[in-house]
Design a protein around this motif. Structure first.
Motif, PDB file in Angstrom:
ATOM      1  N   HIS A  14       1.198   0.088  -9.877  1.00  0.00           N
ATOM      2  CA  HIS A  14       1.705  -0.342  -8.564  1.00  0.00           C
ATOM      3  C   HIS A  14       0.768   0.096  -7.447  1.00  0.00           C
ATOM      4  O   HIS A  14       0.389  -0.685  -6.577  1.00  0.00           O
ATOM      5  CB  HIS A  14       3.100   0.264  -8.369  1.00  0.00           C
ATOM      6  CG  HIS A  14       3.793  -0.187  -7.139  1.00  0.00           C
ATOM      7  ND1 HIS A  14       4.041   0.650  -6.076  1.00  0.00           N
ATOM      8  CD2 HIS A  14       4.300  -1.383  -6.792  1.00  0.00           C
ATOM      9  CE1 HIS A  14       4.668  -0.023  -5.130  1.00  0.00           C
ATOM     10  NE2 HIS A  14       4.838  -1.257  -5.538  1.00  0.00           N
ATOM     11  N   CYS A  15       0.385   1.376  -7.486  1.00  0.00           N
ATOM     12  CA  CYS A  15      -0.465   1.934  -6.432  1.00  0.00           C
ATOM     13  C   CYS A  15      -0.948   3.317  -6.870  1.00  0.00           C
ATOM     14  O   CYS A  15      -0.135   4.226  -7.046  1.00  0.00           O
ATOM     15  CB  CYS A  15       0.342   2.035  -5.141  1.00  0.00           C
ATOM     16  SG  CYS A  15      -0.423   3.083  -3.884  1.00  0.00           S
ATOM     17  N   LEU A  21       0.686  11.023  -5.703  1.00  0.00           N
ATOM     18  CA  LEU A  21       1.719  11.771  -4.968  1.00  0.00           C
ATOM     19  C   LEU A  21       2.828  12.222  -5.921  1.00  0.00           C
ATOM     20  O   LEU A  21       3.267  13.367  -5.902  1.00  0.00           O
ATOM     21  CB  LEU A  21       2.307  10.896  -3.845  1.00  0.00           C
ATOM     22  CG  LEU A  21       1.345  10.566  -2.694  1.00  0.00           C
ATOM     23  CD1 LEU A  21       1.973   9.535  -1.763  1.00  0.00           C
ATOM     24  CD2 LEU A  21       0.959  11.819  -1.917  1.00  0.00           C
ATOM     25  N   VAL A 149      -3.540   2.016   1.389  1.00  0.00           N
ATOM     26  CA  VAL A 149      -3.909   0.762   2.053  1.00  0.00           C
ATOM     27  C   VAL A 149      -2.637  -0.069   2.141  1.00  0.00           C
ATOM     28  O   VAL A 149      -2.025  -0.376   1.112  1.00  0.00           O
ATOM     29  CB  VAL A 149      -4.984   0.000   1.239  1.00  0.00           C
ATOM     30  CG1 VAL A 149      -5.368  -1.299   1.935  1.00  0.00           C
ATOM     31  CG2 VAL A 149      -6.196   0.879   0.996  1.00  0.00           C
ATOM     32  N   CYS A 157       8.458   0.927  -1.010  1.00  0.00           N
ATOM     33  CA  CYS A 157       8.010   2.147  -1.678  1.00  0.00           C
ATOM     34  C   CYS A 157       8.657   3.385  -1.045  1.00  0.00           C
ATOM     35  O   CYS A 157       8.758   3.495   0.176  1.00  0.00           O
ATOM     36  CB  CYS A 157       6.483   2.246  -1.575  1.00  0.00           C
ATOM     37  SG  CYS A 157       5.820   3.760  -2.263  1.00  0.00           S
ATOM     38  N   TYR A 160       6.710   5.230   1.742  1.00  0.00           N
ATOM     39  CA  TYR A 160       6.247   4.485   2.918  1.00  0.00           C
ATOM     40  C   TYR A 160       6.103   5.402   4.143  1.00  0.00           C
ATOM     41  O   TYR A 160       5.068   5.421   4.805  1.00  0.00           O
ATOM     42  CB  TYR A 160       7.218   3.328   3.236  1.00  0.00           C
ATOM     43  CG  TYR A 160       6.828   2.563   4.462  1.00  0.00           C
ATOM     44  CD1 TYR A 160       5.831   1.591   4.406  1.00  0.00           C
ATOM     45  CD2 TYR A 160       7.413   2.848   5.698  1.00  0.00           C
ATOM     46  CE1 TYR A 160       5.435   0.906   5.553  1.00  0.00           C
ATOM     47  CE2 TYR A 160       7.016   2.166   6.835  1.00  0.00           C
ATOM     48  CZ  TYR A 160       6.040   1.211   6.763  1.00  0.00           C
ATOM     49  OH  TYR A 160       5.637   0.534   7.883  1.00  0.00           O
ATOM     50  N   CYS A 163       3.242   7.752   3.925  1.00  0.00           N
ATOM     51  CA  CYS A 163       1.902   7.155   4.056  1.00  0.00           C
ATOM     52  C   CYS A 163       1.610   6.637   5.459  1.00  0.00           C
ATOM     53  O   CYS A 163       0.485   6.721   5.923  1.00  0.00           O
ATOM     54  CB  CYS A 163       1.755   5.982   3.081  1.00  0.00           C
ATOM     55  SG  CYS A 163       1.703   6.495   1.369  1.00  0.00           S
ATOM     56  N   PHE A 164       2.612   6.083   6.118  1.00  0.00           N
ATOM     57  CA  PHE A 164       2.279   5.289   7.311  1.00  0.00           C
ATOM     58  C   PHE A 164       2.975   5.704   8.596  1.00  0.00           C
ATOM     59  O   PHE A 164       2.735   5.105   9.624  1.00  0.00           O
ATOM     60  CB  PHE A 164       2.551   3.803   7.024  1.00  0.00           C
ATOM     61  CG  PHE A 164       1.700   3.286   5.908  1.00  0.00           C
ATOM     62  CD1 PHE A 164       0.326   3.229   6.011  1.00  0.00           C
ATOM     63  CD2 PHE A 164       2.285   2.891   4.703  1.00  0.00           C
ATOM     64  CE1 PHE A 164      -0.471   2.779   4.968  1.00  0.00           C
ATOM     65  CE2 PHE A 164       1.500   2.436   3.651  1.00  0.00           C
ATOM     66  CZ  PHE A 164       0.118   2.378   3.780  1.00  0.00           C
TER      67      PHE A 164
HETATM   68  S1  SF4 Z   1       3.586   3.267   0.722  1.00  0.00           S
HETATM   69 FE1  SF4 Z   1       1.830   4.530   0.117  1.00  0.00          FE
HETATM   70  S2  SF4 Z   1       2.228   5.173  -1.969  1.00  0.00           S
HETATM   71 FE2  SF4 Z   1       3.601   3.476  -1.510  1.00  0.00          FE
HETATM   72  S3  SF4 Z   1       2.576   1.633  -2.244  1.00  0.00           S
HETATM   73 FE3  SF4 Z   1       2.021   1.882  -0.095  1.00  0.00          FE
HETATM   74  S4  SF4 Z   1       0.105   3.086  -0.067  1.00  0.00           S
HETATM   75 FE4  SF4 Z   1       1.038   3.274  -2.122  1.00  0.00          FE
END
Ligand code: SF4
Length: 165
Positions: A14-15, A21, A149, A157, A160, A163-164
């Motif tokens: 998925h990522c 993490l 990204v 997710c 989220y 990360c952001f």
């Molecule tokens: S929120 Fe962060 S950990 Fe989750 S899919 Fe996006 S970049 Fe990956």
């Protein structure tokens, strides 16, 4: 050495950042893997097979029958990640002498029809899976997570905000 789990395999596909993490115990989700291992052991015993004494470590499986190992998902938003998670369970079981096909059941909320995907652990897929497991080990050795990204998968997710925001 870090124990690789099905959840890690799913997250890696998925990522990779999500996998890192999770692998470093930045855990924003409920992970009840132990409970599920207990259930699998119980089901194996119920089955009355010759594999009664097998202990299944490090994996969580929704259901096992004579023919299938079954994973149930609420969505097929990332089918590839679910597929590799299931292949991982099939491989762990196969290594313990339990050969099963994989059945992924997608049971979406408020939807009548269930989608079913069947997978077989072919030699090619097994090789790909081994490469994924090796890549996860290397990823987890890194001191920092890969950069996040943003893409549309991020909206669903659990990381989220991490990360952001
Ligand atoms: S929120 Fe962060 S950990 Fe989750 S899919 Fe996006 S970049 Fe990956």
């Amino acid at each position: 050495m870090v124990m690789i789990t099905g959840t890690m395999v799913n997250y890696f596909i998925h990522c990779p950042r999500q996998c890192w993490l999770f692998g470093h115990r930045i855990n924003l989700e409920d992970n009840s893997e132990d409970v599920r291992i207990g259930r699998v052991l119980h089901e194996l015993k119920q089955e009355g097979s010759k594999h009664k004494e097998i202990s299944v470590e490090n994996i969580k499986i929704d259901k096992i029958t004579k023919e299938y190992v079954i994973e149930i998902k609420k969505s097929d938003a990332d089918l590839e990640a679910s597929k590799y998670q299931l292949l991982f369970y099939m491989k762990v079981l196969k290594d313990k002498g339990i050969k099963r096909k994989g059945k992924l059941e997608v049971i979406e909320k408020n939807k009548q029809d269930h989608k079913i995907h069947i997978f077989e652990l072919t030699l090619d897929l097994e090789k790909e899976l081994e490469k994924v497991i090796e890549d996860i080990r290397l990823l987890l050795l890194q001191e920092q997570p890969p950069q996040g990204v943003y893409n549309k998968k991020c909206n669903r997710c659990a990381y989220y905000e991490y990360c952001f925001l």
